[in-house]
Design an enzyme around this catalytic site. Structure first.
Site, PDB file in Angstrom:
ATOM      1  N   LYS A   1      35.849  47.250  47.570  1.00  0.00           N
ATOM      2  CA  LYS A   1      37.269  47.620  47.469  1.00  0.00           C
ATOM      3  C   LYS A   1      37.606  48.093  46.061  1.00  0.00           C
ATOM      4  O   LYS A   1      38.238  49.128  45.873  1.00  0.00           O
ATOM      5  CB  LYS A   1      38.157  46.420  47.830  1.00  0.00           C
ATOM      6  N   THR A   2      37.181  47.312  45.090  1.00  0.00           N
ATOM      7  CA  THR A   2      37.486  47.682  43.709  1.00  0.00           C
ATOM      8  C   THR A   2      36.764  48.973  43.347  1.00  0.00           C
ATOM      9  O   THR A   2      37.317  49.839  42.677  1.00  0.00           O
ATOM     10  CB  THR A   2      37.118  46.521  42.767  1.00  0.00           C
TER      11      THR A   2
ATOM     12  N   ASP B   1      45.038  46.643  43.358  1.00  0.00           N
ATOM     13  CA  ASP B   1      43.864  45.823  43.711  1.00  0.00           C
ATOM     14  C   ASP B   1      44.348  44.398  44.012  1.00  0.00           C
ATOM     15  O   ASP B   1      45.440  44.010  43.597  1.00  0.00           O
ATOM     16  CB  ASP B   1      42.866  45.802  42.538  1.00  0.00           C
ATOM     17  N   GLU B   2      43.555  43.619  44.725  1.00  0.00           N
ATOM     18  CA  GLU B   2      43.888  42.216  45.049  1.00  0.00           C
ATOM     19  C   GLU B   2      45.284  42.123  45.668  1.00  0.00           C
ATOM     20  O   GLU B   2      46.089  41.259  45.334  1.00  0.00           O
ATOM     21  CB  GLU B   2      43.819  41.328  43.797  1.00  0.00           C
TER      22      GLU B   2
ATOM     23  N   GLN C   1      40.962  36.177  51.035  1.00  0.00           N
ATOM     24  CA  GLN C   1      40.869  35.798  49.622  1.00  0.00           C
ATOM     25  C   GLN C   1      42.244  35.540  49.018  1.00  0.00           C
ATOM     26  O   GLN C   1      42.407  35.560  47.797  1.00  0.00           O
ATOM     27  CB  GLN C   1      40.147  36.868  48.822  1.00  0.00           C
TER      28      GLN C   1
ATOM     29  N   ARG D   1      31.189  35.028  45.473  1.00  0.00           N
ATOM     30  CA  ARG D   1      30.955  35.556  44.121  1.00  0.00           C
ATOM     31  C   ARG D   1      29.462  35.714  43.861  1.00  0.00           C
ATOM     32  O   ARG D   1      29.045  36.335  42.896  1.00  0.00           O
ATOM     33  CB  ARG D   1      31.514  34.604  43.033  1.00  0.00           C
TER      34      ARG D   1
END
Ligand code: ATP
Ligand code: MG
Length: 765
Positions: free
Chosen positions: A71-72, A258-259, A289, A635
């Site tokens: 995504k990032t 983002d996020e 998330q 992660r």
């Protein structure tokens, strides 16, 4: 990528509220990918749905996808694409990241493609961007462009003054509570007029909304604002000044976030109003998330997106590029236990790999030894420390790791906050201890003489200092002298006298009382603990936990001076060693990051899921905790290690703990359970209770764990101790077994109530 050995490691059925029939890639087909040679270099490292997301520049777009699916990367590439294809100049692009660190990283990666032009972009956190806008139009909300952004201390002091002005008892309604209420209203984009019948308005005897309005007025007079205001004032300006809004509509042709799952309502409103005209809003996020609900984030913003932007395109990315197969499968299996989720498919080409290591340990100290040993082993096999992270649920957990790393000389850094002994509350507490041990320590006394606030203001402290200098005596001696004079006003004099008396009393106990108990007494009697208990900011509970951990740490030393000596040496060591370092941080701070090896310690009931989340939000809180566990696991690239201790020292008392329910929720075939026989002491009961080939702890893990002191289906397991038997435990005394399994007992003690203890710690009575 073509022809690879892929496998779908976990499928969750899509229960999305999203309309069907939009661009939604479900299979990793290669056919739509244009000839890669025809693509410019910056687009070549994207898969087809990523490429689609990065290059579908017009109209609203939501990239809803799991961890590590790029995504990032898509967001960054999209920005580059906009600039390279000249759809927008850098200063026409607004990109929002969750932290300043993420913004810096993004800037760096965009610069690699477009060079210095990146500098003109509007790239930063919501706060930073909103502050920048507000400085340009401050006058529209009654501020000057040089307004101050107040820190939390100042905000609370201001509210305290208002409470006094309104004759509201701040014992009953502490300023920090009122402050918390106002903050939450701001998160939700509610101005004082809009608060209406919100239940929180009942706070402060029904005067909360009025206090809020007064607070806003005061801020204006001071030419100041708080963090929440940055966005709120932006909203007000956009709503009341169409000309200003038009300017930004014209300026920001493309907006990217983002996020996105962790935006709050005010942030959402801000995005919506800015993107109203161009509709070129691209949000990327993952509902699994969403971990900042406790700070006002609303995962529901994802669901609103399509409603507010009809016709929005939704792209799903399904290939995870970060984690190896077992790790991804473990994380997916865990998150599948959440009921409120949109659901998604994730797969990885990185089949298999290492299983997730699950490691029971005896206590926190042994856990730190274990993690440090593993890190050294990884180093020996060529890993860089920078590729290793330890992710904890609660800030206090870092202490034991820090001590161990320092002892072994493993360089580390704490991300998202200071090292344990550098934290504000720890420094304050240590300042109290220093004055007790060494009454001439003026620096320590200055730090806490009015912390918590006890009416010894700047002026009084200066008077004390003047006398000290004049007579060449320490500050505390100066205080002792001054209270016999009229140098200070009565109130301040009484306050100083109390401080002098307190320290005299505590010092007298130095040799008599147990030092850890004395420390706890000092923190209580000084009002220091209470100060944080009354603090309703999201950080306060963590600070209280750190203080408890500090008191627990004291137990490991012979006395207070020995402990203080240790701390100063630790602090000195901590100064050194730049270069390659392991990272230590909370799970919350780890969002968006990735590491080769990730250690996840403290997976125990009572710690993770965090009891506060369960108490305050029940099932919803549990699901947020589970998302946090999922963030932790995802992660990791190649190695993940989950550990839990059988014993934790809480309030200076050893308590036995059971593994987190999350351990039991990890699919067994993704795990490598390392249980060492004899780890639990060589009590014969333990080995007798584990007749099967599988270690008993692992067996215990696979069943539903004990939840909040309530017995579940624990039964007899042939260990000899059965429900109903009377037993004796060294710390808890006599009690009756309620349930027994796998070397663990649930015992109703006569004095200490229901506890979970290790079987080898009790005797038949
Ligand atoms: P998170 O949900 O944790 O924020 P994310 O979806 O933002 O993750 P990224 O951080 O963008 O994922 O990407 C995860 C990793 O996968 C990164 O190391 C990234 O470079 C890599 N990656 C992403 N897409 C590709 C691709 N098409 N080919 C190879 N590697 C990729
Ligand atoms: Mg990301």
């Amino acid at each position: 990528m073509a022809g690879r050995d892929t496998s779908i490691v976990h499928i969750v059925h899509v229960r999305s509220g999203f309309a069907k029939g939009r661009a939604c890639y479900t299979a990793p087909g290669m056919s739509d990918l244009p000839e890669s040679a025809a693509l410019p270099a910056y687009l070549r490292n994207l898969n087809p749905p990523q490429l689609d997301a990065a290059t579908s520049t017009e109209g609203p777009l939501l990239v809803l996808a799991g961890a590590g699916t790029g995504k990032t990367r898509v967001l960054i590439t999209r920005v580059c694409h906009l600039m390279v294809t000249r759809k927008a100049f850098a200063n026409q692009i607004l990109a929002v990241t969750f932290t300043n660190k993420a913004a810096a990283e993004m800037r760096h990666r965009i610069a690699a493609v477009v060079g210095d032009t990146v500098e003109a972009m509007w790239l930063g956190t919501f706060h930073a961007l909103a502050a920048r806008i507000l400085r340009r139009h401050a006058e529209h909300v009654g501020l000057k462009p040089n307004f101050t952004i107040l820190d939390q201390d100042d905000q609370i002091r201001l509210i305290k003054q208002l409470l006094q002005a309104e004759n509201i008892d701040d014992k009953k309604w502490p300023a920090r509570v009122v402050h918390g209420v106002i903050e939450r209203w701001k998160d939700r984009g509610l101005t004082p007029e809009r608060v209406g019948a919100d239940p929180a308005a009942e706070v402060a005897g029904g005067k909360a909304a009025r206090l809020y309005a007064m607070y806003q007025e005061r801020l204006k007079t001071l030419n100041a604002c708080d963090f929440g205001d940055l966005l709120m004032h932006n909203l007000t300006i956009f709503q009341t000044r169409p000309d200003v809004l038009a300017e930004y509509h014209k300026r920001f042709r493309y907006i990217l976030v983002d996020e996105y799952q962790d935006t709050n309502v005010a942030q959402y409103m801000w995005l919506r109003i800015l993107a109203q005209q161009s509709r070129n809003l691209c949000c990327v996020g993952d509902d699994d998330q969403s971990i900042y609900g406790w700070r006002g984030a609303e995962v529901g913003n994802i669901l609103r997106f399509e409603k507010d932007f009809p016709g929005a395109k939704v792209v799903r990315l399904e290939q995870n590029y970060r984690s190896s197969g077992h790790i991804l499968a473990a994380a997916s299996g865990l998150i599948a236990h959440n009921r409120t989720r949109l659901g998604k498919t994730l797969w990885t080409a990185a089949n298999g790999g290492e299983k997730v290591v699950v490691r029971p340990v005896w206590d926190g100290e042994q856990e730190a030894v274990y993690v440090a040993d593993e890190i050294e082993a990884l180093q020996r096999s060529g890993s860089r420390l920078g590729d290793i992270a330890i992710l904890v649920r609660a800030g206090f957990q870092t202490r034991e790791f820090e001590e161990r790393f320092i002892a072994l000389g493993i360089p580390y850094r704490v991300i998202g906050g200071p090292r344990f002994y550098e934290r504000e509350e720890i420094r304050d507490a240590i300042a109290y201890f220093r004055v007790i041990v060494q009454p001439d320590d003026d620096l320590a006394l200055e730090r806490i003489i009015n912390k918590p606030r006890r009416g010894i203001g700047e002026a009084s402290v200066q008077t004390l200092q003047r006398l000290a200098r004049a007579k060449g005596i320490p500050l505390l001696a100066s205080a002792e002298t001054i209270v016999t004079s009229d140098e200070l006003k009565t109130a301040a004099r009484n306050a100083v006298r109390r401080v002098v008396d307190d320290f005299a009393r505590w010092r007298a106990q130095l040799d008599r009382a147990h030092h850890a108990e004395l420390a706890a007494t000092v923190l209580d009697e000084s009002g220091y603990t209470r100060m944080w208990q009354e603090d309703k900011s999201p950080e306060a509970p963590g600070k209280l936990e750190n203080l408890k951990e500090l008191v627990a740490a004291l137990e490991e030393y012979d006395d207070l001076p020995a402990f203080l000596e240790h701390v100063s040496l630790v602090m000195e060591n901590a100064e050194a060693a730049p270069g390659d370092m392991a990272s230590l941080m909370t799970l919350h701070a780890a969002k968006g990051l990735e590491f080769d090896a990730v250690f996840l310690p403290g997976w125990e009931e009572g710690l993770f899921p965090h009891p506060r989340a369960l108490d305050e939000k029940g099932e919803e809180g549990l699901e947020e905790e589970r998302r946090l566990a999922h963030v932790g696991l995802t992660r990791a690239r190649t190695r993940a290690y989950v550990s839990f201790a059988a014993n934790r020292r809480i309030h200076g008392m050893w308590q036995s703990s059971v593994p987190s329910r999350f351990v039991a929720e990890l699919p067994p075939d993704t795990l490598d359970v390392k249980s060492e026989p004899g780890l639990w002491g060589d009590g014969p009961q333990f080995s007798a209770s584990a007749p099967s080939a599988e270690p008993s702890f692992a067996r215990g893990m696979r069943r539903a764990p004990v939840i909040e002191g309530r017995a579940t289906e624990l039964g007899r397991d042939g260990s000899g101790l059965t429900p109903g038997m009377r037993v004796f435990h060294q710390k808890f005394g006599y009690g009756r077994v309620v349930a027994a399994e796998g070397g663990k007992l649930e015992v109703e003690f006569e004095h200490s109530g229901l506890k979970h203890v290790m079987e080898s710690f009790v005797e038949k009575a």
